[in-house]
Structure formats: C-alpha cells, structure tokens
Motif scaffolding. Structure first.
Motif, PDB file in Angstrom:
ATOM      1  N   GLY A  23       0.794  -1.221   0.000  1.00 58.42           N
ATOM      2  CA  GLY A  23       0.000   0.000   0.000  1.00 58.42           C
ATOM      3  C   GLY A  23       0.822   1.264   0.000  1.00 58.42           C
ATOM      4  O   GLY A  23       0.271   2.359  -0.154  1.00 58.42           O
ATOM      5  N   GLY A  24       2.128   1.155   0.210  1.00 58.26           N
ATOM      6  CA  GLY A  24       3.000   2.319   0.113  1.00 58.26           C
ATOM      7  C   GLY A  24       3.248   2.686  -1.332  1.00 58.26           C
ATOM      8  O   GLY A  24       2.880   1.966  -2.260  1.00 58.26           O
ATOM      9  N   THR A  25       3.905   3.811  -1.563  1.00 58.24           N
ATOM     10  CA  THR A  25       4.170   4.268  -2.925  1.00 58.24           C
ATOM     11  C   THR A  25       5.666   4.415  -3.162  1.00 58.24           C
ATOM     12  O   THR A  25       6.459   4.519  -2.225  1.00 58.24           O
ATOM     13  CB  THR A  25       3.482   5.617  -3.213  1.00 58.24           C
ATOM     14  N   ALA A  26       6.030   4.405  -4.427  1.00 59.47           N
ATOM     15  CA  ALA A  26       7.408   4.648  -4.849  1.00 59.47           C
ATOM     16  C   ALA A  26       7.359   5.310  -6.216  1.00 59.47           C
ATOM     17  O   ALA A  26       6.354   5.243  -6.917  1.00 59.47           O
ATOM     18  CB  ALA A  26       8.211   3.341  -4.913  1.00 59.47           C
ATOM     19  N   GLN A  27       8.459   5.962  -6.581  1.00 60.36           N
ATOM     20  CA  GLN A  27       8.559   6.523  -7.927  1.00 60.36           C
ATOM     21  C   GLN A  27       9.531   5.690  -8.738  1.00 60.36           C
ATOM     22  O   GLN A  27      10.593   5.279  -8.246  1.00 60.36           O
ATOM     23  CB  GLN A  27       9.057   7.967  -7.908  1.00 60.36           C
ATOM     24  N   ILE A  28       9.158   5.413  -9.977  1.00 56.68           N
ATOM     25  CA  ILE A  28      10.045   4.736 -10.921  1.00 56.68           C
ATOM     26  C   ILE A  28      10.471   5.759 -11.958  1.00 56.68           C
ATOM     27  O   ILE A  28       9.636   6.470 -12.520  1.00 56.68           O
ATOM     28  CB  ILE A  28       9.338   3.542 -11.578  1.00 56.68           C
ATOM     29  N   ARG A  29      11.760   5.842 -12.204  1.00 55.29           N
ATOM     30  CA  ARG A  29      12.276   6.824 -13.165  1.00 55.29           C
ATOM     31  C   ARG A  29      13.559   6.307 -13.784  1.00 55.29           C
ATOM     32  O   ARG A  29      14.247   5.423 -13.227  1.00 55.29           O
ATOM     33  CB  ARG A  29      12.537   8.164 -12.482  1.00 55.29           C
ATOM     34  N   PRO A  30      13.955   6.851 -14.932  1.00 53.81           N
ATOM     35  CA  PRO A  30      15.227   6.469 -15.543  1.00 53.81           C
ATOM     36  C   PRO A  30      16.405   6.917 -14.685  1.00 53.81           C
ATOM     37  O   PRO A  30      16.371   7.975 -14.041  1.00 53.81           O
ATOM     38  CB  PRO A  30      15.213   7.199 -16.889  1.00 53.81           C
ATOM     39  N   ILE A  31      17.434   6.125 -14.697  1.00 49.82           N
ATOM     40  CA  ILE A  31      18.671   6.477 -14.000  1.00 49.82           C
ATOM     41  C   ILE A  31      19.489   7.411 -14.888  1.00 49.82           C
ATOM     42  O   ILE A  31      19.594   7.207 -16.102  1.00 49.82           O
ATOM     43  CB  ILE A  31      19.480   5.207 -13.657  1.00 49.82           C
ATOM     44  N   THR A  32      20.072   8.431 -14.294  1.00 53.01           N
ATOM     45  CA  THR A  32      20.860   9.416 -15.040  1.00 53.01           C
ATOM     46  C   THR A  32      22.270   9.478 -14.491  1.00 53.01           C
ATOM     47  O   THR A  32      22.599   8.867 -13.466  1.00 53.01           O
ATOM     48  CB  THR A  32      20.209  10.808 -14.950  1.00 53.01           C
ATOM     49  N   THR A  33      23.085  10.264 -15.156  1.00 55.82           N
ATOM     50  CA  THR A  33      24.473  10.419 -14.714  1.00 55.82           C
ATOM     51  C   THR A  33      24.566  11.126 -13.363  1.00 55.82           C
ATOM     52  O   THR A  33      25.600  11.018 -12.690  1.00 55.82           O
ATOM     53  CB  THR A  33      25.260  11.222 -15.762  1.00 55.82           C
ATOM     54  N   ASP A  34      23.515  11.829 -12.956  1.00 55.76           N
ATOM     55  CA  ASP A  34      23.528  12.513 -11.662  1.00 55.76           C
ATOM     56  C   ASP A  34      23.277  11.567 -10.495  1.00 55.76           C
ATOM     57  O   ASP A  34      23.295  11.996  -9.341  1.00 55.76           O
ATOM     58  CB  ASP A  34      22.459  13.612 -11.632  1.00 55.76           C
ATOM     59  N   ASP A  35      23.032  10.311 -10.797  1.00 58.19           N
ATOM     60  CA  ASP A  35      22.654   9.367  -9.744  1.00 58.19           C
ATOM     61  C   ASP A  35      23.828   8.558  -9.208  1.00 58.19           C
ATOM     62  O   ASP A  35      23.614   7.571  -8.487  1.00 58.19           O
ATOM     63  CB  ASP A  35      21.586   8.403 -10.271  1.00 58.19           C
ATOM     64  N   ALA A  36      25.042   8.936  -9.534  1.00 57.40           N
ATOM     65  CA  ALA A  36      26.193   8.121  -9.138  1.00 57.40           C
ATOM     66  C   ALA A  36      26.243   7.904  -7.634  1.00 57.40           C
ATOM     67  O   ALA A  36      26.368   6.769  -7.153  1.00 57.40           O
ATOM     68  CB  ALA A  36      27.484   8.768  -9.644  1.00 57.40           C
ATOM     69  N   GLN A  37      26.142   8.977  -6.854  1.00 58.08           N
ATOM     70  CA  GLN A  37      26.248   8.827  -5.405  1.00 58.08           C
ATOM     71  C   GLN A  37      25.060   8.069  -4.835  1.00 58.08           C
ATOM     72  O   GLN A  37      25.200   7.287  -3.885  1.00 58.08           O
ATOM     73  CB  GLN A  37      26.369  10.198  -4.726  1.00 58.08           C
ATOM     74  N   ARG A  38      23.868   8.289  -5.390  1.00 56.00           N
ATOM     75  CA  ARG A  38      22.687   7.549  -4.932  1.00 56.00           C
ATOM     76  C   ARG A  38      22.884   6.057  -5.166  1.00 56.00           C
ATOM     77  O   ARG A  38      22.506   5.226  -4.337  1.00 56.00           O
ATOM     78  CB  ARG A  38      21.431   8.016  -5.658  1.00 56.00           C
ATOM     79  N   LEU A  39      23.472   5.704  -6.323  1.00 52.11           N
ATOM     80  CA  LEU A  39      23.696   4.301  -6.630  1.00 52.11           C
ATOM     81  C   LEU A  39      24.683   3.688  -5.654  1.00 52.11           C
ATOM     82  O   LEU A  39      24.473   2.576  -5.149  1.00 52.11           O
ATOM     83  CB  LEU A  39      24.201   4.156  -8.070  1.00 52.11           C
ATOM     84  N   VAL A  40      25.761   4.394  -5.358  1.00 53.22           N
ATOM     85  CA  VAL A  40      26.752   3.887  -4.415  1.00 53.22           C
ATOM     86  C   VAL A  40      26.130   3.695  -3.033  1.00 53.22           C
ATOM     87  O   VAL A  40      26.313   2.655  -2.396  1.00 53.22           O
ATOM     88  CB  VAL A  40      27.958   4.844  -4.351  1.00 53.22           C
ATOM     89  N   SER A  41      25.381   4.691  -2.560  1.00 54.89           N
ATOM     90  CA  SER A  41      24.746   4.584  -1.245  1.00 54.89           C
ATOM     91  C   SER A  41      23.751   3.436  -1.211  1.00 54.89           C
ATOM     92  O   SER A  41      23.651   2.691  -0.226  1.00 54.89           O
ATOM     93  CB  SER A  41      24.027   5.893  -0.894  1.00 54.89           C
ATOM     94  N   PHE A  42      23.003   3.277  -2.286  1.00 54.06           N
ATOM     95  CA  PHE A  42      22.045   2.174  -2.380  1.00 54.06           C
ATOM     96  C   PHE A  42      22.771   0.837  -2.297  1.00 54.06           C
ATOM     97  O   PHE A  42      22.368  -0.066  -1.540  1.00 54.06           O
ATOM     98  CB  PHE A  42      21.275   2.310  -3.697  1.00 54.06           C
ATOM     99  N   TYR A  43      23.846   0.696  -3.031  1.00 59.71           N
ATOM    100  CA  TYR A  43      24.565  -0.571  -3.068  1.00 59.71           C
ATOM    101  C   TYR A  43      25.150  -0.918  -1.701  1.00 59.71           C
ATOM    102  O   TYR A  43      25.192  -2.081  -1.311  1.00 59.71           O
ATOM    103  CB  TYR A  43      25.675  -0.510  -4.115  1.00 59.71           C
ATOM    104  N   GLU A  44      25.562   0.099  -0.968  1.00 58.27           N
ATOM    105  CA  GLU A  44      26.132  -0.152   0.352  1.00 58.27           C
ATOM    106  C   GLU A  44      25.116  -0.713   1.331  1.00 58.27           C
ATOM    107  O   GLU A  44      25.480  -1.359   2.315  1.00 58.27           O
ATOM    108  CB  GLU A  44      26.729   1.150   0.919  1.00 58.27           C
ATOM    109  N   ARG A  45      23.820  -0.470   1.081  1.00 64.03           N
ATOM    110  CA  ARG A  45      22.778  -0.951   1.987  1.00 64.03           C
ATOM    111  C   ARG A  45      22.231  -2.314   1.572  1.00 64.03           C
ATOM    112  O   ARG A  45      21.295  -2.824   2.199  1.00 64.03           O
ATOM    113  CB  ARG A  45      21.633   0.062   2.059  1.00 64.03           C
ATOM    114  N   VAL A  46      22.767  -2.877   0.501  1.00 61.56           N
ATOM    115  CA  VAL A  46      22.335  -4.194   0.037  1.00 61.56           C
ATOM    116  C   VAL A  46      23.190  -5.252   0.717  1.00 61.56           C
ATOM    117  O   VAL A  46      24.405  -5.094   0.876  1.00 61.56           O
ATOM    118  CB  VAL A  46      22.450  -4.295  -1.498  1.00 61.56           C
ATOM    119  N   SER A  47      22.578  -6.354   1.145  1.00 59.83           N
ATOM    120  CA  SER A  47      23.306  -7.405   1.840  1.00 59.83           C
ATOM    121  C   SER A  47      24.284  -8.109   0.909  1.00 59.83           C
ATOM    122  O   SER A  47      24.141  -8.083  -0.320  1.00 59.83           O
ATOM    123  CB  SER A  47      22.323  -8.422   2.422  1.00 59.83           C
ATOM    124  N   ASP A  48      25.252  -8.762   1.501  1.00 58.67           N
ATOM    125  CA  ASP A  48      26.224  -9.519   0.721  1.00 58.67           C
ATOM    126  C   ASP A  48      25.545 -10.627  -0.079  1.00 58.67           C
ATOM    127  O   ASP A  48      25.944 -10.942  -1.206  1.00 58.67           O
ATOM    128  CB  ASP A  48      27.283 -10.125   1.650  1.00 58.67           C
TER     129      ASP A  48
END
Length: 995
Positions: A23-48
């Motif tokens: 029942g929660g919401t999320a936004q889906i959008r294309p990934i851009t070159t400005d998302d580098a740090q977001r991608l790194v932070s996201f990956y760090e929170r993913v389990s091994d």
C-alpha cells in the motif's frame, strides 16, 4: 563511436508513481548520470547475499567503472530504471540489448513514434535484451521488482525489444518467482549452474490479468491503510474549542476510535502534555511523538502544509487526510501547490485524501474511525460511500441517517460501512475506492457522487469488475458544463456526458440523476434481493395510489400486474396475508406495497411488523424484493427500517418511500442491474477472422504515417511506455472523398445530441494524415471490410464512362464536406438507369448546387435497398478507443440515438450495441418491413473494432452510410485518419495518475 544519448533525451514519460504491494508508494524513473552517489549509497545498503545473487560472486563494492556503466545510458540499447522513496534508491533494473550470440548489440537506428524502426529492414536492431534487478533487502517482499519488471518491459517494447533473457542462480527463488509469475510466455533452461529464463514481452491475457490483480491488491491495501489506522495525529488542533482540527479531534473521540489519538500544534506551550478536556497527548510537532503514526489529519493553512508533509514523511506516516483549502480550487497558484503536495507526499510513500477534503469514516467495530467533519459516526451498514464534494457528503450522510440508520447494536437499512469525501481528489480517487470495495466483505453496495472522472477507461474497467459482484450506483455532477469542476485536475476528454453514461451503463454501473435517487437505489439494493425479472405485483389500501404506482412501473419499462386493492378498511393482517400470497405467486418478480393513513384505529408499527413477517416467511423459491410506498406515515418508514425498537435478529428490513415514482425508479434500476449481471456472467469473446491481414495493415500504416512522424521529429521520445528481488543482472488508432473524420463528424465517432461529440481527432493539431479514399479502402480491405467503389465525375462524359464501367443503375452524389450525407438538400440522385437519366441528373445538380469542382461529384453503383446506418471508431485521449453505432441521418444527428462501446468489443457487445438504440426496431422488421441482416452488421462492428484495437494509429474511422439489406450490407462511404496514438494506459504498466 556515436553517442546515442546525443540523440535520445531524458525520457520524462517513463517516470511513474506506483503503489506497492503493502500500500505504500514509490517513484520509478530512468537512471541518469547525476545518480552516481545515490547508486553507491544504495549498493552499500544491500546485503552480501543479494550482491552475490546479482553478480554470481562476492562483490562488496562497485568500482568507478561499474558506477559509470550503471549510470550512463542511451535510453535505447541500454536502459536503467530506479525505484525511489524520498531521494533514495530502493531498487534498480536495467537491460542491455544483445545480439543472437548474446553479445552487446550495435547501436540501434532511430526509432519512430510507434516504436518501429525507421531504418531499412536490413538495418533492423536486435530485438532481445538481458535484464537484471537489484532490490534493497529492507524493501524485498513489497512487490518492487514486479513493478519494475512491468515498466522495464514497456520501455523495451517501445524501443523495439521483443524478448528478455535473465540468468539467475537457482537459490535466488524470489527473483525466479518474479519472472515466472509475471504471466509472459517464457522458456526455461539450466546450464553451468545457472537458470536461464527467456520470455516474450508481448502482453498476454495472463500477464494482463496478473498485472491487474496486483494493481487491485496494492491499491486496495493503500486505501485500507487510510481507513483502518492504528493511530491518528490531528495536525492543526487548536488550543481552544472550535476550528477544523479541534472539531475532527472531537469527532474521533466521540465516535469511539479504537486506536491512539494525538493532538499536534506548533503553538502548544512547551510544558503542555495533554489537551483538555479531551485528555489526549499534545505535541508541538510530530517528531515529539515517540510511537508510529499511521494517519495524519492535516488542518493547517495551505502555506504550512509542505513542512507538515515533510515531517510526516520523516516520521513514517502512511497516509494523509488534508482538510486544508487553498489549492486547485483557488486558481493557478493553488493548482501548482496541489501538484507539489501530491509529489511531496508520494516521494515519502504516502497516499493523500484531499486536499479540501471533508474526511473519512469507517464504522467497523474494531476501528470506529470518524476522521471527518461529520458530527457523528454513522451506524454500521452495508453501503460504501464516496463523494467528491463535502457538501454532498454531508447531505448524503444526513439523509441516510434520517431514513433510518438502524440501532447502534444492529446494522440499519441505510447504514455505512466506509465513507470517503475526497475534495479535490488530487491523489486518492473513486478508482482507488472501487479497488478497495471490490472484495470488502463489509460493503454490499457502492454509492458514488462524482464531478469528474480522471481516467474513464480505467474507471469503466474497475466498475465492470466490481458490478459483477455488487451494485455500483453513480450520480455525476457537472454534466453539462463541458469541463471539470474547479480544483479537479483531469486529462482532457472530448466525449460528451451522454457517451460517458452509455459506457458506464454497459459496464453495469447504475447511473442515476440526483442524490436522492442515489440514496433511494442504494437503500433498496442493500436491503433486498435482486429481482428475477420485471414483473411487479402491487397491493395496498388505496386504489388511486395503486394506479399511480402501476403507471410509474410502465413508465420505467417494468411489467406491473393489476393492482390488488385491499380497500381503506384493510388491517395489518390483511396486508400480511396479501403480501405473503404475492411473494409466493410465480407471476411476479417483485412486490410494491402501498399504504395511506387509515381512518380509525390502526398502528403503523403493527403494519410494519406484518409486512416484515410476510417478507421473512415468503416460502420456497427465490426471494423477491419488497418496497413500500407510504403517504404521510413517517412512523411506518421508521419501523420498517428498524428504528424505534429492536426487531428480532435476522429480521428483514424493508425500504419505504414517500412517493411511488421514487420506489419504482429504484426498483427498475435493480431490475436492469440484475439483467446486466445475469448477462455478464457469460462474457462474450473477441472473434478471430482468418482473412484479417494485420501485418499488411501495419506495414501500410507505417508507410502512410512516416511523413507525419518525420515532420514531428519522430524519435520515439513522446510515446509513453505506460505512464505506468535480486537477479543476475542488477539484482543486476466516402469513397472518393478525402475529408477528415473530424471535419465531417466531429469526434472520435462518438455522437452526442447533435451527432458529434465536440472537437474530434480530425480537429486535433497533432501530426496526422487524412487518408485518401484509395488508402482508406485498402486498409479496410486488410480487415475484410469492402467499400462500394465510387468513381470521380468531374464532367458529364466522365460520369457516363464511370457508370458504364460500374454498371447501371448508379447513384450520383457530391463529396464536398458541406453536402456529404445531406439527402435533404436534394444532392443525391439514385436509381439512374440510363445515360440520359445520368446526364439530366448531372445538369440538375450542377445548376442547383454549384460547379462540378465545388461539388466533387462521384458515380457509385446502386446498393441493395436497406436501412442506412453509421459506424464510427476513434480514440479519445482519456477514454481510449470508442466504437459507435447508430442509424444515419436524423436519429443519430438530431436525437443523439447512438450507442457506444469501448474497444475491443466482443460478439455480445456488438449485438448489444445494435439492439440498444431507440430506433433499433427499424432493423428488426418494424411495421411489417423485412428484417435486415444484423449478423452482417455485427461482423462489421467487430472487424472495425479489431482494426482500431490492433492499430491505435487509426485514430478515427468513419463508415457512412452503411446500408444494411435483407441479405448483406454495403459500405458506401469511408474515411479515416492516422496519427501517432496516445498512450494506452490500460495496457501499460501500473502507475498512479500524474495530471
């Protein structure tokens, strides 16, 4: 090497807000070159473990090369999408186009607006891609990967990719399930310890069913979170009695809300811990609340709402009821403020009711939520109520209460299960409530007051599904203003209210004209069984009232039996005995009891008891609905509803009406609904025709539309993909005339009172092509629709040669727009059986109507005589493709006697379209005439429906006239228009409205 990103700009139309499984919401959008740090932070929170499932090896961190690769896309051969909440990634998906060897494919040629390659066949790009997902562990199980798969598949289809491949480790059962449960046609293999899945991206019946099932469950869950919170914070509670916030707080407490309540106001003193006399915890800010808050009721000035929403998002609030005004109803600045509100709330995963809302109510014993401005919690019942107006909401609640809301301990005849008054309905709409009420066990009847329908096609689809299990009754305001009410931001639609009403009726919706009729129908449907047919027994103690009821039944199309007059001396026992006999009589399907005040002794409550007892013990056979008509016996109505004394458990309640017309109208709606539901139990199907050349039509359309796409810079960027837990890879739509349909017939083939529906596709300024007669006929022929040839006749000699070529007798007629189909002007000459007759007719027309070049005269072979009809199909921006049918000339143009259906139509739909117009008897042997070939007419409707459904570039098709003879039919005139189609949101991935 060419950089595709130089040619393909950021595809904004791929952005979409989605509702997730919880029942929660999320936004889906294309990934851009400005998302580098977001991608790194996201990956760090993913389990091994999830990283291992993605890369098939330990992969603790992303290298700079990885980050560059995963954030640089050409949006054609390499695409990445992210699901975000707030400013953070919670999941990603990407695809890479591959060739037959599984290697990265060479850059693709430019794509046209319809997703087809503009390059020659030998330069066609590869049509397969590898796909991979990665979902943050904390968000696995929320359906994020399933939503991303729907969106990345739609993007891929737009870019010419027809098949996905994914490699998954066998232990990654969650991701394997995401793929296998999606409903696509797929192949599965196992090699070198890896599961390889290949699946076609063409939507199937199963994939659409899976997508819509997920959509229903997610949207229903999002509404449930708003209606059944464990805790509520009222933000903007005043320190002194009065005010909107304090009123809602008081109503929450008085209604007996079973959860926790908090009062929030930044002006509360620092040392204030409780708000008295309510005795609830008082806080200066939401941050001070040390426990979760599920629902926030916002009652602060509009300029302070953004700060409140941010605070709610940070605190993990699940939903907002915004009572504050000052939004789209106040003008342009307010509209911008409203968009910002929705955008901000969704970024935090929250749904919004409002703004400018009246509130929400849930009478469930375990909830007892009255987060509204209603001074009392309605008693529980079986009616679900949605309104887009606070004033109408107040009136409906008050009216239902007066009619007898039942005892506090017993559900009443007009009790409420849930109530939502959505105000500007910027986010949560009637569609969401239909999703919730569809399988809500506490709701038996849905009542809706609507002033606008944001997505008619989706609303019709949801209403049809809901109406198959419970009645949906709708009254629509703002029917004749031509625009949505102030504050309602909805997509533009060209279809008139009459067409919307027709579409809703075919979906099983009971459409009524007034709020009073809404309540009348709802009360009867919630308390009585559906009638088995239209036969109505009438009994009572007044012959005159019985005759009025009899006439009302005839007016509504029912079949009343002669009224049974019990005389004014009738006692309650006489009513009981007569009603019991009527209920066991096989000659009736429903009973209307009429009563007037009697002279002398008599008790309204005794009469009510007698009526209820008779209804309760009606004997074997199907139960029949009973309604009571009373004149000035209010005590009778109250007793029948169950007020003023508690009846025995299980006692049947009987609706009472102060006028015969109201009772009969409600009963007639129940009869029509029961008939629709019986017919809907056996759905029709879209037939297949072996002679349809879909591929040939597609090739013709591509060639014909290419000039328009070139003029618009057809790069494919304007075509929506649909507005819409780790895997190997991230978890890794007349002869001789060229007149456009829009110029000739107005709209999308959907007729209103004047035979048009306003500005149609032909009037649209978007790129498009008005097809010549030859091109139109060729496209129609691909779908088995032949047009009777017509040859141009610019002079008498040419007309004679044309007639000799076609064969006498012939018709001579103009094709100029102002004269087409205007037989009343004497512009059509028929049955010309010889050269002298043809030359004489030619001279008369040119002398009377103008020069040959002005008239555009054509010669056409005579068709067998029959009934002239018109078939139109076109695409409306909001409703989608609509098929229309009517008789040609005055019936459709003057009287608006036109039937409409959403494409694709089934065989059952086509038969109903033909039979539903008021002039249908002309097709079936009226006044001794020979019936015409309606089977051939049904087939023509089905073929045109298939054409528009298969090729949405066919934005308008007009067949007029279609002469239906005793055997076969003849299409005498046809025109069509091609244009880049609007997005088919009903076939695209799930997404929330973004107006």
């Amino acid at each position: 090497m060419r950089s595709p990103s130089d040619h393909h700009a950021y595809p904004t139309h791929w952005e979409a807000d989605v509702v997730l499984r919880d029942g929660g919401t999320a936004q889906i959008r294309p990934i851009t070159t400005d998302d580098a740090q977001r991608l790194v932070s996201f990956y760090e929170r993913v389990s091994d473990e999830s990283k291992y499932y993605r890369f098939f090896a330990p992969y603790p961190r992303l290298s700079d090369r990885d980050v560059h690769r995963f954030t640089h896309h050409d949006y054609v051969d390499r695409v990445g999408l992210a699901a975000t909440v707030g400013d953070e990634f919670i999941a990603t998906v990407r695809y890479d186009r591959i060739d037959a060897r599984g290697m990265p494919a060479r850059p693709s040629p430019t794509t046209t607006l319809n997703g087809r390659s503009a390059a020659p066949p030998d330069a066609a790009p590869a049509d397969e891609a590898e796909v991979a997902f990665l979902v943050q562990d904390a968000h696995q199980g929320r359906g994020v990967a399933s939503a991303l798969l729907e969106h990345i598949a739609a993007v891929a289809r737009e870019r010419g990719i027809r098949r996905f491949a994914a490699e998954v480790l066998p232990a990654n059962t969650k991701m394997i399930k995401v793929f296998t449960d999606a409903g696509y046609t797929q192949k599965r293999s196992f090699e070198d310890g890896v599961v390889r899945l290949e699946f076609d991206l063409e939507p199937t019946d199963r994939s659409l069913a899976v997508m819509r099932g997920r959509e229903q469950r997610a949207e229903a869950r999002s509404v449930q979170r708003l209606l059944a919170p464990g805790s509520v914070a009222v933000i903007g509670t005043s320190r002194t009695p009065g005010g909107v916030g304090r009123t809602v707080l008081r109503n929450l407490l008085d209604g007996g809300f079973t959860g926790r309540v908090h009062a929030v106001n930044h002006a509360f003193p620092d040392d204030m811990e409780r708000l008295e006399p309510e005795g609830v915890p008082a806080h200066r800010s939401l941050r001070a609340i040390e426990e979760p808050v599920d629902l926030a009721v916002v009652a602060v000035p509009a300029e302070r709402v953004p700060a409140v929403v941010a605070e709610c998002g940070d605190h993990g609030v699940q939903g907002l009821v915004v009572l504050s005004a000052g939004y789209a109803e106040s003008g342009r600045e307010g509209r911008d403020r409203q968009r910002d509100l929705v955008r901000q709330a969704r970024s935090h995963g929250m749904r919004v009711i409002g703004p400018n809302a009246f509130g929400v109510i849930n009478t469930a014993e375990g909830v007892r939520l009255n987060a509204s401005l209603s001074p009392q919690l309605p008693n529980p019942g079986r009616l679900g109520l949605f309104t887009q107006s606070g004033a109408i909401g107040i009136a409906l609640l008050s009216g239902l209460h007066r009619r007898g809301a039942g005892l506090a301990s017993l559900a009443g005849i007009a009790g409420i299960s849930t109530f939502v008054s959505a105000g500007n309905r910027a986010d949560v709409s009637g569609n969401d409530l239909l999703q919730y009420w569809y399988d809500d066990p506490r709701t038996d009847v849905v009542l809706m007051y609507l002033e606008s329908i944001g997505n008619p096609r989706k609303f019709t689809r949801l209403a049809r599904r809901t109406a198959a299990v419970k009645p949906v009754v709708v009254v629509k305001g703002a029917r004749h203003t031509g625009s949505a009410p102030t504050g309602h931001a909805v997509p533009t639609t060209r279809i008139p209210d009459a067409t919307v009403s027709d579409l809703l009726r075919r979906a099983g919706v009971i459409r009524v004209d007034t709020v009073t009729e809404l309540a009348d129908a709802g009360v009867l449907l919630a308390s009585q069984p559906l009638p088995a047919g239209p036969r109505v027994a009438i009994l009572g103690n007044s012959e005159s009232l019985g005759l009025i009821t009899y006439d009302a039944c005839l007016t509504e199309g029912l079949r009343p039996l002669p009224p049974h007059d019990l005389t004014t001396a009738a006692a309650p026992e006489d009513f009981r005995r007569a009603l019991a006999e009527a209920l066991t009589d096989d000659a009736s399907d429903a009973v209307v009891v009429t009563a007037i005040p009697w002279v002398g002794d008599g008790s309204a409550r005794a009469l009510a008891t007698a009526v209820r007892e008779a209804a309760q013990t009606s004997g074997p056979g199907p139960a029949k609905p009973v309604a009571v008509v009373h004149l000035e016996i209010q005590e009778l109505a109250e007793a029948l509803a169950g007020t003023g004394g508690e009846p025995a458990p299980g006692t049947r309640r009987i609706p009472a009406y102060p006028a015969a017309e109201r009772a009969v109208r409600a009963l007639a709606e129940a009869v029509r609904y029961a008939r629709w539901r019986q017919e809907a139990a056996e759905p029709g199907r879209v037939p297949e025709y072996d002679d349809i050349d879909e591929a040939g039509a597609a090739a013709d359309i591509q060639v014909l539309l290419a000039p328009a796409e070139g003029a618009s810079g057809g790069t494919g960027e304007g075509t929506s993909a649909g507005a819409g837990e780790g895997a190997g890879g991230e978890t890794g739509d007349g002869a001789g005339d060229r007149t456009s349909v829009g110029a000739e017939s107005g709209v999308s083939g959907v007729s209103g009172a004047s035979g048009t529906a306003g500005a149609g596709p032909g009037d649209d300024m978007s790129p498009g092509v008005e097809l010549s007669a030859a091109d139109t006929q060729r496209l129609l022929a691909r779908y088995g629709v032949s047009v009777l040839p017509a040859l141009p006749a610019p002079d008498p000699d040419t007309a004679v040669r044309a007639a000799e070529r076609l064969g006498f007798p012939v018709a001579l007629k103009p094709t100029a727009p102002h004269l087409r189909h205007r037989a009343d002007l004497g512009g059509v000459r028929l049955e010309l059986g010889s050269e002298p007759e043809l030359r004489r007719a030619y001279a008369e027309l040119t002398d009377y109507l103008g020069r040959p070049e002005e008239l555009g005269l054509v010669v056409q072979r005579m068709a067998p005589r029959g009934v002239d009809t018109v078939v139109r199909a076109a695409i409306d921006p909001a409703a989608g493709a609509v098929l229309s049918f009517g008789l040609a000339g005055a019936p459709s143009e003057l009287l608006g006697d036109t039937a409409h259906g959403l494409v694709p139509v089934t065989g059952r739909d086509a038969a109903e379209l033909i039979r539903s117009i008021r002039t249908a008897p002309l097709l079936f042997g009226w006044r001794g005439s020979k019936p015409v070939d309606t089977a051939a007419l049904e087939e023509l409707l089905l073929r045109v429906s298939r054409l528009v459904d298969d090729h949405p570039e066919m934005v308008a098709v007009d067949l007029e006239p279609v002469v239906v003879a005793q055997h076969g039919l003849s299409v005498l005139g046809a025109s069509a228009r091609l244009a880049p189609p609007p997005p088919r949101t009903d076939l695209g991935p799930r997404h929330m409205p973004a107006y």
